[in-house]
Scaffold this active site. Structure first.
Site, PDB file in Angstrom:
ATOM      1  N   GLY A   1       0.827  -1.197   0.000  1.00  0.00           N
ATOM      2  CA  GLY A   1       0.000   0.000   0.000  1.00  0.00           C
ATOM      3  C   GLY A   1       0.865   1.250   0.000  1.00  0.00           C
TER       4      GLY A   1
ATOM      5  N   ALA B   1       2.177   5.148   1.410  1.00  0.00           N
ATOM      6  CA  ALA B   1       2.761   5.655   2.651  1.00  0.00           C
ATOM      7  C   ALA B   1       1.668   6.026   3.646  1.00  0.00           C
ATOM      8  CB  ALA B   1       3.636   6.873   2.362  1.00  0.00           C
TER       9      ALA B   1
ATOM     10  N   HIS C   1       7.276   2.719  15.624  1.00  0.00           N
ATOM     11  CA  HIS C   1       7.110   1.309  15.258  1.00  0.00           C
ATOM     12  C   HIS C   1       7.461   0.411  16.447  1.00  0.00           C
ATOM     13  CE1 HIS C   1       6.488   0.855  10.768  1.00  0.00           C
ATOM     14  NE2 HIS C   1       6.519   2.156  10.930  1.00  0.00           N
TER      15      HIS C   1
END
Length: 187
Positions: A17, A19, A60
């Site tokens: 996909g 950003a 993250h």
């Protein structure tokens, strides 16, 4: 969730996909539902002179469960794949960063690295979830290195998608299972 049952049978999953669309979060959800020991395979390097990049990496890291292991695979991703066992789930984030790390390689070297990765992915007994950025949905890059990156990542994503058991497209905060909705193009 219906995906969790299917996850037990899947060995190779591609999540792609644009950003900031939620690719990594969806891949993390799939890894959590795998009921396997998860290793997050980071392809990025930490640049101490780039605070924005460091902040992305920290975001993250903060989303991942403490039980997950982390392993760096900046260049030799195939070896990391090769070491995984059937009770493992590898979440590779991301193919785009891995391609960028190897952009200085010749076309011949790149093809060898790509084929080695694809070969290891095809035979691995582990569940492997790969995150890949979609490129080329906009303008053609003005510089040769940008075009090389776009072309290499696009072809790698296509080749991984051709051997993946499931391919997801994440866009606009929604997940589409392309394996159910689409038709696979032969290599």
């Amino acid at each position: 969730m219906a995906e969790a049952t299917a996850m037990d049978r899947q060995q190779l999953i591609l999540v792609t996909g644009a950003a900031r669309c939620g690719k990594s979060e969806w891949a993390e959800t799939l890894a959590s539902e795998s009921n396997k020991a998860v290793t997050y395979v980071a392809t990025a390097t930490i640049d101490p002179t780039d605070p924005e990049w460091q902040a992305r990496i920290v975001r993250h890291q903060q989303r991942r469960p403490a039980t997950w292991q982390t392993r760096a695979a900046v260049e030799d991703l195939a070896s990391t794949i090769c070491q995984a066992q059937s009770l493992d789930c590898l979440l590779v984030d991301s193919l785009g960063t891995w391609v960028a790390n190897l952009l200085d390689r010749s076309d011949a070297e790149w093809e060898i690295l790509t084929q080695e990765l694809l070969d290891k992915l095809a035979i691995s007994l582990a569940t492997i979830i790969l995150v890949a950025e979609e490129t080329g949905w906009g303008v053609v890059p003005a510089y040769p290195s940008g075009r090389l990156f776009r072309d290499r990542l696009g072809m790698l994503t296509r080749r991984v998608g051709s051997i993946a058991s499931t391919v997801y497209l994440v866009t606009g905060g929604h997940v589409l299972n392309l394996s159910q909705l689409g038709t696979k193009i032969d290599r």
